[in-house]
Design a protein around this motif. Structure first.
Motif, PDB file in Angstrom:
ATOM      1  N   ILE A 148       0.855  -1.183   0.000  1.00  0.00           N
ATOM      2  CA  ILE A 148       0.000   0.000   0.000  1.00  0.00           C
ATOM      3  C   ILE A 148       0.892   1.235   0.000  1.00  0.00           C
ATOM      4  N   PRO A 149       0.685   2.176  -0.905  1.00  0.00           N
ATOM      5  CA  PRO A 149       1.459   3.421  -0.886  1.00  0.00           C
ATOM      6  C   PRO A 149       1.221   4.180   0.425  1.00  0.00           C
ATOM      7  N   ILE A 150       2.215   4.938   0.830  1.00  0.00           N
ATOM      8  CA  ILE A 150       2.127   5.692   2.081  1.00  0.00           C
ATOM      9  C   ILE A 150       2.412   7.172   1.831  1.00  0.00           C
ATOM     10  N   SER A 151       2.101   7.952   2.857  1.00  0.00           N
ATOM     11  CA  SER A 151       2.425   9.377   2.865  1.00  0.00           C
ATOM     12  C   SER A 151       2.943   9.686   4.263  1.00  0.00           C
ATOM     13  N   CYS A 152       3.994  10.487   4.343  1.00  0.00           N
ATOM     14  CA  CYS A 152       4.594  10.810   5.635  1.00  0.00           C
ATOM     15  C   CYS A 152       5.287  12.160   5.538  1.00  0.00           C
ATOM     16  N   THR A 153       5.189  12.949   6.590  1.00  0.00           N
ATOM     17  CA  THR A 153       5.832  14.265   6.643  1.00  0.00           C
ATOM     18  C   THR A 153       7.002  14.205   7.612  1.00  0.00           C
ATOM     19  N   GLY A 154       8.059  14.937   7.306  1.00  0.00           N
ATOM     20  CA  GLY A 154       9.227  14.988   8.184  1.00  0.00           C
ATOM     21  C   GLY A 154      10.295  15.896   7.613  1.00  0.00           C
ATOM     22  N   ASP A 155      11.459  15.853   8.227  1.00  0.00           N
ATOM     23  CA  ASP A 155      12.609  16.659   7.797  1.00  0.00           C
ATOM     24  C   ASP A 155      13.590  15.750   7.075  1.00  0.00           C
ATOM     25  N   LEU A 156      13.860  16.052   5.807  1.00  0.00           N
ATOM     26  CA  LEU A 156      14.762  15.239   4.997  1.00  0.00           C
ATOM     27  C   LEU A 156      16.194  15.757   5.126  1.00  0.00           C
ATOM     28  N   ILE A 157      17.111  14.842   5.389  1.00  0.00           N
ATOM     29  CA  ILE A 157      18.534  15.155   5.460  1.00  0.00           C
ATOM     30  C   ILE A 157      19.221  14.239   4.445  1.00  0.00           C
TER      31      ILE A 157
END
Length: 182
Positions: free
Chosen positions: A151-160
Motif C-alpha cells: 500500500i502506498p504511504i504518505s509521511c511528513t518529516g525533515d529530509l537530510i
C-alpha cells in the motif's frame, strides 16, 4: 524539457556554504566578496565563454530566493544541465516535507519498544530516492501493513541527505493510501 525552479521554500532551503563547496568542486573561481552579503564567482566555459554568478550569503534577506533562482539559471546554462539536476547536488536538508512512496524494506524491530527502521522509495525532485527512517508505535504497525500489502504511504518529516540517501527525521502524519485498491 528544462524545468525552472520557482518554489520559494525550496529556494530558501539552499545553504550558501553548500553552494560554495559545489562551485569550488566544479571549477568555479571566487572573484570578489561583497561584505557578508554575497560572493561573485566566475568560470570560463570553452563553448559559451565566461559565466559570472552571485551567491547570496544571507538567507534572511527577502530577495534570497530570487537570487538563488538566478544562480540556478546561470548554473543550468553553464553546465548545460537542468535546474533540478543541479538542485539535487545543492540541497542537503529539506524541512517539513511530505513524501509519498512505498515501504521497500523493514529491518528487525527494536526488542525493547514497538519501533523499527525502514526504507521507503519516494519521489524527491521528480526522481525516485531511497529514504531511511525510524517509526514508532502505531506508525510502525502501519508501515508493516503497507509493506505486506504493498500500500502506498504518505509521511511528513525533515529530509537530510547523507551519502546520496535521504534520512527522514521527525516523521509524522504517517498514513496509508488505501484508495488505490478501489
Amino acid at each position: 524539457m528544462n524545468v525552472t525552479v520557482k518554489d520559494i521554500e525550496l529556494l530558501k532551503a539552499i545553504h550558501p556554504q553548500q553552494v560554495a563547496a559545489y562551485l569550488q568542486a566544479q571549477g568555479w573561481q571566487q572573484k570578489q566578496q561583497i561584505a557578508d552579503q554575497a560572493i561573485i564567482w566566475m568560470k570560463d566555459n570553452q563553448s559559451h565563454g565566461q559565466f559570472n554568478l552571485v551567491l547570496p550569503l544571507n538567507p534572511d534577506v527577502p530577495d534570497f530566493p530570487v537570487s538563488m533562482n538566478r544562480l540556478l539559471e546561470t548554473l543550468s546554462q553553464a553546465e548545460e544541465r537542468s535546474q533540478l539536476d543541479i538542485l539535487k547536488n545543492l540541497i542537503s536538508q529539506l524541512s517539513n516535507r511530505t513524501i509519498q512512496g512505498v515501504v521497500m524494506e523493514i529491518y528487525s524491530p527494536n526488542p525493547d519498544q514497538l519501533s523499527g527502521k525502514l526504507t521507503l522509495i519516494g519521489v524527491i525532485f521528480d526522481q525516485l530516492w531511497k529514504i531511511k527512517t525510524e517509526l514508532f508505535d502505531h506508525n510502525y504497525i502501519q508501515a508493516i501493513k503497507a509493506y505486506q500489502e504493498r500500500i502506498p504511504i504518505s509521511c511528513t518529516g525533515d529530509l537530510i541527505k547523507e551519502d546520496n540517501i535521504f534520512i527522514l527525521k521527525n516523521p509524522r502524519n504517517f498514513t496509508l493510501d488505501e484508495a488505490w485498491k478501489n
